[in-house]
Each structure stands twice: as structure tokens, then as C-alpha cells.
Design a protein around this motif. Structure first.
Motif, PDB file in Angstrom:
ATOM      1  N   TYR A 230       0.811  -1.244   0.040  1.00  0.00           N
ATOM      2  CA  TYR A 230      -0.076  -0.006  -0.009  1.00  0.00           C
ATOM      3  C   TYR A 230       0.843   1.274  -0.044  1.00  0.00           C
ATOM      4  CZ  TYR A 230      -3.349   3.645   1.735  1.00  0.00           C
ATOM      5  OH  TYR A 230      -4.054   4.720   1.677  1.00  0.00           O
ATOM      6  N   GLY A 231       1.753   1.332   1.086  1.00  0.00           N
ATOM      7  CA  GLY A 231       2.765   2.715   1.028  1.00  0.00           C
ATOM      8  C   GLY A 231       3.288   2.772  -0.405  1.00  0.00           C
ATOM      9  N   VAL A 366       0.486  11.343  22.537  1.00  0.00           N
ATOM     10  CA  VAL A 366       0.722   9.888  22.104  1.00  0.00           C
ATOM     11  C   VAL A 366       1.896   9.891  21.182  1.00  0.00           C
ATOM     12  CG1 VAL A 366      -0.996  10.255  20.291  1.00  0.00           C
ATOM     13  CG2 VAL A 366      -0.562   8.034  20.905  1.00  0.00           C
ATOM     14  N   VAL A 367       2.645   8.764  21.413  1.00  0.00           N
ATOM     15  CA  VAL A 367       3.720   8.429  20.365  1.00  0.00           C
ATOM     16  C   VAL A 367       3.367   7.367  19.360  1.00  0.00           C
ATOM     17  CG1 VAL A 367       6.058   7.873  20.044  1.00  0.00           C
ATOM     18  CG2 VAL A 367       5.429   9.404  21.848  1.00  0.00           C
ATOM     19  N   GLY A 368       3.326   7.605  18.118  1.00  0.00           N
ATOM     20  CA  GLY A 368       3.008   6.558  17.112  1.00  0.00           C
ATOM     21  C   GLY A 368       4.252   5.821  16.977  1.00  0.00           C
ATOM     22  N   VAL A 369       4.146   4.470  16.837  1.00  0.00           N
ATOM     23  CA  VAL A 369       5.238   3.718  17.062  1.00  0.00           C
ATOM     24  C   VAL A 369       4.907   2.423  15.591  1.00  0.00           C
ATOM     25  CG1 VAL A 369       6.708   1.639  17.671  1.00  0.00           C
ATOM     26  CG2 VAL A 369       6.326   3.630  19.235  1.00  0.00           C
ATOM     27  N   HIS A 370       5.876   2.505  14.673  1.00  0.00           N
ATOM     28  CA  HIS A 370       5.526   1.481  13.528  1.00  0.00           C
ATOM     29  C   HIS A 370       6.471   0.165  13.545  1.00  0.00           C
ATOM     30  CE1 HIS A 370       5.805  -0.095   9.215  1.00  0.00           C
ATOM     31  NE2 HIS A 370       4.537  -0.421   9.603  1.00  0.00           N
ATOM     32  N   LEU A 464      -0.930   6.909  13.078  1.00  0.00           N
ATOM     33  CA  LEU A 464       0.517   7.323  13.168  1.00  0.00           C
ATOM     34  C   LEU A 464       0.898   8.705  12.705  1.00  0.00           C
ATOM     35  CD1 LEU A 464       2.124   4.092  11.722  1.00  0.00           C
ATOM     36  CD2 LEU A 464       2.534   4.766  13.940  1.00  0.00           C
ATOM     37  N   ALA A 465       0.157   9.279  11.669  1.00  0.00           N
ATOM     38  CA  ALA A 465       0.381  10.705  11.038  1.00  0.00           C
ATOM     39  C   ALA A 465       0.008  11.593  12.145  1.00  0.00           C
ATOM     40  CB  ALA A 465      -0.253  10.948  10.062  1.00  0.00           C
ATOM     41  N   HIS A 466      -1.212  11.313  12.934  1.00  0.00           N
ATOM     42  CA  HIS A 466      -1.842  12.347  14.008  1.00  0.00           C
ATOM     43  C   HIS A 466      -1.144  12.051  15.258  1.00  0.00           C
ATOM     44  CE1 HIS A 466      -4.892  12.787  10.740  1.00  0.00           C
ATOM     45  NE2 HIS A 466      -5.341  13.620  11.468  1.00  0.00           N
ATOM     46  N   CYS A 479       5.954   3.948   7.145  1.00  0.00           N
ATOM     47  CA  CYS A 479       6.600   5.088   8.061  1.00  0.00           C
ATOM     48  C   CYS A 479       6.846   6.342   7.421  1.00  0.00           C
ATOM     49  CB  CYS A 479       7.958   4.435   8.564  1.00  0.00           C
ATOM     50  SG  CYS A 479       8.878   5.693   9.466  1.00  0.00           S
ATOM     51  N   ARG A 480       7.338   6.257   6.267  1.00  0.00           N
ATOM     52  CA  ARG A 480       7.609   7.462   5.377  1.00  0.00           C
ATOM     53  C   ARG A 480       6.500   8.052   5.137  1.00  0.00           C
ATOM     54  NH1 ARG A 480      10.996   3.934   2.470  1.00  0.00           N
ATOM     55  NH2 ARG A 480      10.062   4.749   0.544  1.00  0.00           N
ATOM     56  N   LEU A 481       5.417   7.355   4.609  1.00  0.00           N
ATOM     57  CA  LEU A 481       4.162   7.776   4.369  1.00  0.00           C
ATOM     58  C   LEU A 481       3.320   8.961   5.402  1.00  0.00           C
ATOM     59  CD1 LEU A 481       1.714   8.460   2.310  1.00  0.00           C
ATOM     60  CD2 LEU A 481       1.310   6.153   2.888  1.00  0.00           C
ATOM     61  N   ALA A 482       3.279   7.985   6.814  1.00  0.00           N
ATOM     62  CA  ALA A 482       2.888   8.791   7.775  1.00  0.00           C
ATOM     63  C   ALA A 482       3.465   9.856   8.356  1.00  0.00           C
ATOM     64  CB  ALA A 482       3.020   7.831   8.967  1.00  0.00           C
TER      65      ALA A 482
END
Length: 584
Positions: A230-231, A366-370, A464-466, A479-482
Motif C-alpha cells: 500500500y505505501g 501519544v507517540v506513534g510507533v511502527h 501514526l500521522a496524527h 513509516c515515510r508515508l505517515a
């Protein structure tokens, strides 16, 4: 606003008060000086009574002005002065004293914002603090390991204490730099400029995508179904969009039987055009065609030949000064603008995301972790344990807690490995983890191209983006898309990430170059030398104070201190879209 400007305003206000005091004095004394008679006439008494009344009125105004100026002074000292505060002060004073007031163009200076050079230097200092800590931390870790290896636990313990103290120093410095930035009074300008610049690009894209007569429009046809995840497919669509913008052709996105949704792009996102979706034309050609060719079909970036200069990481010359002034990584900001237009959700998609957000109680901070595993590990990326990610999550919250109370350390955890979320919850009970194991199961290679998998990846990227901060691996397209989408949600989110591996890149990009701003003599094994002005092809940042690259003058390849070089932006002539007004 700086202290000098604040003092200037207070001085002007004090002059106004003195002016009215002098008027009162004249009113009181003039009739007495003119009257040579021993007895006070009725006329003098009346004038004196009037003067006393005027004085009482001035006294009231004086108290009001003192109250206004006291509050203004408090705002100046707290660093909250901006053009709105100045305008409020000016209008309040005018209302009280009935005299027009000007602060010498101060309102305009605030509205104009800081210079490009100032903003670039401010961000360079912030990155410099990070880079020096990367270096010191790595060197101390090496010494600590030697202490363990040489059976010197006391030395290792002492070094760990230094590391802990040094980390606190770094956190305080970074917090102070961020606070200083907000105290300057330029945050309002940054927000306004971010909206204005983004709005300009979005209006240009709308103009491009909605020609008056589709049958006569020049078109660029892009097939969405690239054989990847998808990314990767979204990045393929964005590459096509950038090519369309650069050639001033309406993008026709062919998404029939899209692998992620058989109904096509428009079932998930809004159409790219309201007026032109027909790929037909009088004549047709594969890339590059000619300027007169009506329809050009675009290959995937890997097969593109010849390669034009405007591929990422290029930025448009006509907007470059504004972009560099506004954003710490204008190359990512530029790509983010194409994502902003592409990824406009259909109402049903937006509703699904809102419900998911509400259901999981997604709240700030909040921290987004992928955590990317499965098919990436061992081929495109190395394995990273959950502990490596959580080190930087802890850094974020430790830094935040230096400024404010954090009731819950909240983490949104996305992964294509369903074992990661339960492992994180077990290992880190002091954190609240948000996420969905079923999304991870749907991200597996065997089930990747299903409706449920699409919903899952949409939720993951959206959350993740928010997030307030992103911890991931830039080797991952997700990750790069977010990170790219995150840039559209803030005036400058270029520092709101930590990558465990690569620096940011765009698949199929042109050369990523840096310029040496300090000379360096390589003295360690693997280091290269450079002179001021040398162009360096950067391959990556090792996050230990050193980057890896090649000196294009000497052809030496190796390591160099990261702080001694800055990005060399590839500024290219794109169409300027004179048909679209700069201000709406």
C-alpha cells in the motif's frame, strides 16, 4: 517579540501619559497666571472647577492605562506578544484616549515574521544539540562496554551515571530551544504562512486537475497497480502527480481493479478531478512524448527514461524561499502537499477512521510507533526489537514531563507482526498501548490485498500521522508515508520523528546531496576529509554523530561529522501557475 520592542511600546505609552499630565497642569495654572487681581473672580473659579474635573477624568484614564500597560508588560515578559496582542493594545489605547496611535510599524514587523536566515539557523542549532548528543552518547557507550569487558564495573557504573545526566542536559536544552522559539512571538506567523503556502499549492493542484474542457486538456495517464504494498502504491501515485504538476498535465489515475479495492481509488478517496477523468485524446505516446502530445502514459519510476530534473527530492524555485524559511525539511513538505490532495477521504472512509479513533480512545499526548517485520526483515531492513523503539518513546515522554504533567504515557503501536503488541504490553506495563492485533494479522503478505487489510492500513497510517511524535524505520514505506502526512498537520513537523535506520528518502529519487559548511580532516579509520563548499552525496546518518557519504570532489567514500554539513536543496524550475492567484 524581543524585550527591546516591548520596552519601546511601554516608553511610547509613558509619553502619552506625560502628555496628558502636562495638559492638566496648563489647565490648572494658566488662569492663575493671567489673573493679576487679588480676588479670584467667578470666571477663574469656574475654570478651576472645570480643570479639577478634567484632572479627575485624567486620573481615571491614567489608572486604566496603567492597568492596560501592566497586563501588556506581563505578556511581554512571558513571551506571549504577537501581532494580535499589539493590535489589541493599540485599539484599547485609542478607545481610552481618543487619539490615533501607531507603534512604528511593529505590527507589520510581527506579521512579516522572522527572516529565512534566522529560521534556518534556529533549526540548525536544534539539530546541532541532537547531533552532539548522538556523538557523546555513542562514545560513552563504547567506554562503558570496555569497562564491562575489562571487569571494571565501577567505571561502567560511573559512565552510566554520566549518560543519564547528559541525557537530561540534552532534554533541557532542546526544551529551552523550543520555548525560546515560541517566546519570540513568531508562532502566529508560522501558522499563518503554513496555511497560506499550503492553500496556494492546493489551489494550483485543483486548477491543474479541473480543466475547462477535458477533451482538449493535455493529460498524463498513470496506472495505479504497481506490484508492491500500500505505501509503495501511494508513493507511486504521488510520483505520478508530481510529474503531472511539473509538465502541467492533468493526471488521470487508472485504478480499475485496484489490488486494494476492486472498486477503484474513488471508493476510498475523493476523485482527483471533478471535470476530467477520461484518458482519451487525439494522440497518445509513452513517456516522454512531446509538448504537443495530448496524452502521455507514464511508466513506474524505476523504468522512467529520460529522468527529468523535477523528481523528488526537487523543490520548485518559485516557492523555494518560502518553503525553506517555513520548514526544516522543505523536500518532505513539498511531497506532503501532493499527499494532502491525493488522500482526501470519501465520507464513509472518514467516518470509519473517526469511529476507530473514538473506539480506541486515541488522545494526546501519544507517540506513534511502527514496527515493520515480515517480508522487509533480512532483505530491505534489519530486525529491531521493541526495546529499541521504546527507548525513544521514553525519551519523548521524559522530555515532555520536564515541561508538564503527563497523566498517561500513551503509545499507538502499529505492526505487521501480531506478536509485537502483546509483547509490548507485557514488557512495558507503565504505558498504555493502543492498537489492534487483527490489523497486524491482516497486514501479513497472504492477506494484504483484502478490504479488511485496507481498512487496517488506513487506520494505522492515520493514527501514526496524527501522533505527537513518530518512532519507526524510514526503510518502511508506511513509516515515510505517515511522516509525509504529518507535515500537512503542523507548520513544521520535520523534527517530530526518530528513525531507527535510514534517513528520509523517496523511492526513485534523484541524488540527495549535502554541502560541507566546515572543513574536516579525517583522522579515524573510515573517515573522509572535506573542505568548505564540498558537495557530499549522503547515503545515511548513523545517528552516532557521523553520516556516511561520498565527497564528489575527491571521490572519497566514508564517514564525516554530521554537524559539518547541511542539505543542498535541488531547486528546479517548475511551472509557476500564473493562472492561480498567490492569495485567495
Amino acid at each position: 517579540m524581543n524585550l527591546r520592542s516591548s520596552n519601546k511600546i511601554l516608553a511610547q505609552a509613558a509619553i502619552i501619559l506625560f502628555f496628558f499630565w502636562v495638559i492638566a497642569l496648563i489647565l490648572l495654572t494658566r488662569p492663575l497666571l493671567n489673573n493679576q487681581q487679588s480676588e479670584v473672580s467667578n470666571d477663574v473659579l469656574q475654570r478651576l472647577s472645570k480643570a479639577v474635573s478634567e484632572l479627575e477624568s485624567l486620573k481615571v484614564r491614567n489608572q486604566e492605562l496603567q492597568w492596560i500597560l501592566t497586563n501588556f508588560s506581563h505578556e511581554a515578559q512571558s513571551g506571549k506578544i504577537n501581532e494580535n496582542v499589539v493590535e489589541r493594545l493599540r485599539s484599547t489605547l485609542e478607545d481610552k484616549i481618543r487619539v490615533p496611535i501607531s507603534f512604528g510599524g511593529l505590527e507589520k514587523k510581527l506579521t512579516d515574521g522572522p527572516s529565512k536566515e534566522y529560521e534556518v539557523k534556529r533549526r540548525a542549532i536544534y539539530r546541532g544539540v541532537q547531533e552532539i548528543w548522538y556523538f557523546v552518547q555513542q562514545e560513552l557507550e563504547k567506554l562503558k562496554k570496555k569497562g564491562h569487558d575489562q571487569n571494571a564495573p565501577e567505571l561502567a557504573s560511573l559512565i552510566q551515571e554520566i549518560l543519564n545526566s547528559g541525557k537530561e542536559h540534552e532534554i533541557v536544552l532542546l526544551n529551552d530551544l523550543q520555548e525560546l522559539s515560541s517566546m519570540e512571538g513568531h508562532d502566529a506567523w508560522r501558522t499563518t504562512e503554513s496555511r497560506a503556502l499550503s492553500d496556494l499549492v492546493q489551489r494550483r493542484l485543483h486548477y491543474l486537475q479541473n480543466p475547462v474542457d477535458c477533451s482538449k486538456a493535455r493529460k498524463l495517464v498513470c496506472n495505479l497497480n504497481k506490484s508492491c504494498g500500500y505505501g509503495c502504491q501511494i508513493h507511486h501515485a504521488a510520483y505520478c502527480f508530481i510529474m503531472a504538476y511539473a509538465t502541467k498535465r492533468t493526471l488521470i489515475l487508472n485504478s480499475k481493479k485496484w489490488r486494494y479495492h476492486r472498486g477503484g481509488w474513488e471508493k476510498v478517496f475523493l476523485p482527483l478531478s471533478d471535470t476530467c477523468t477520461d484518458p482519451s485524446g487525439l494522440d497518445r505516446s509513452n513517456w516522454p512524448g512531446t509538448n504537443e502530445t495530448q496524452v502521455i502514459e507514464l511508466p513506474i519510476v524505476d523504468m522512467l527514461s529520460p529522468r527529468p530534473p523535477f523528481l523528488p527530492l526537487a523543490i520548485p524555485r518559485d516557492l523555494s524561499d518560502r518553503m525553506i524559511r517555513l520548514h526544516g525539511d522543505p523536500q518532505v513538505w513539498w511531497i506532503g502537499q501532493f499527499m494532502k490532495y491525493l488522500l482526501r477521504y470519501q465520507p464513509d472512509t472518514q467516518k470509519m477512521l473517526d469511529q476507530a479513533k473514538e473506539k480506541m480512545n486515541f488522545k494526546m499526548p501519544v507517540v506513534g510507533v511502527h514496527v515493520r517485520r515480515t517480508d522487509k526483515v533480512g532483505t530491505e531492513a534489519a530486525f529491531h526489537s521493541i526495546d529499541e523503539y521504546m527507548l525513544f518513546v521514553a525519551d519523548f515522554f521524559n522530555k515532555l514531563e520536564m515541561k508538564e504533567k503527563v497523566p498517561v504515557r500513551r503509545v499507538y503501536l502499529a505492526s505487521d507482526d501480531p506478536s509485537v503488541l502483546p509483547e509490548a504490553k507485557k514488557k512495558y506495563p507503565d504505558y498504555e498501548f493502543l492498537g489492534d492485533v487483527s490489523i497486524a494479522k491482516g497486514a501479513a503478505v497472504a492477506t494484504r490485498y483484502t478490504d479488511s487489510s485496507l481498512r487496517g492500513i488506513l487506520v494505522d497510517i492515520h493514527m501514526l500521522a496524527h501522533s505527537d511524535h513518530l518512532v519507526c524505520t524510514f526503510s518502511s514505506q508506511v513509516c515515510r508515508l505517515a511522516y509525509e502526512i504529518m507535515q500537512t498537520l503542523h507548520p513544521d513537523a520535520s523534527s517530530k520523528f526518530k528513525s531507527l535506520d535510514d534517513i528520509y528518502y523517496y523511492g526513485g529519487q534523484g541524488p540527495h546531496q549535502q554541502t560541507a559548511i566546515y572543513s574536516h580532516k579525517g583522522h579515524r579509520t573510515g573517515e573522509i576529509s572535506m573542505e568548505v563548499g564540498d558537495v557530499l552525496g549522503i547515503a545515511g546518518n548513523h545517528w552516532d554523530g557521523y553520516s556516511k557519504g561520498i565527497n564528489e570532489r575527491t571521490k572519497q567514500s566514508g564517514l564525516y561529522p554530521s554537524f559539518k554539513a547541511v542539505d543542498k536543496y535541488n531547486i528546479v524550475d517548475f511551472p509557476v501557475y500564473s493562472e492561480v492567484a498567490v492569495a485567495a
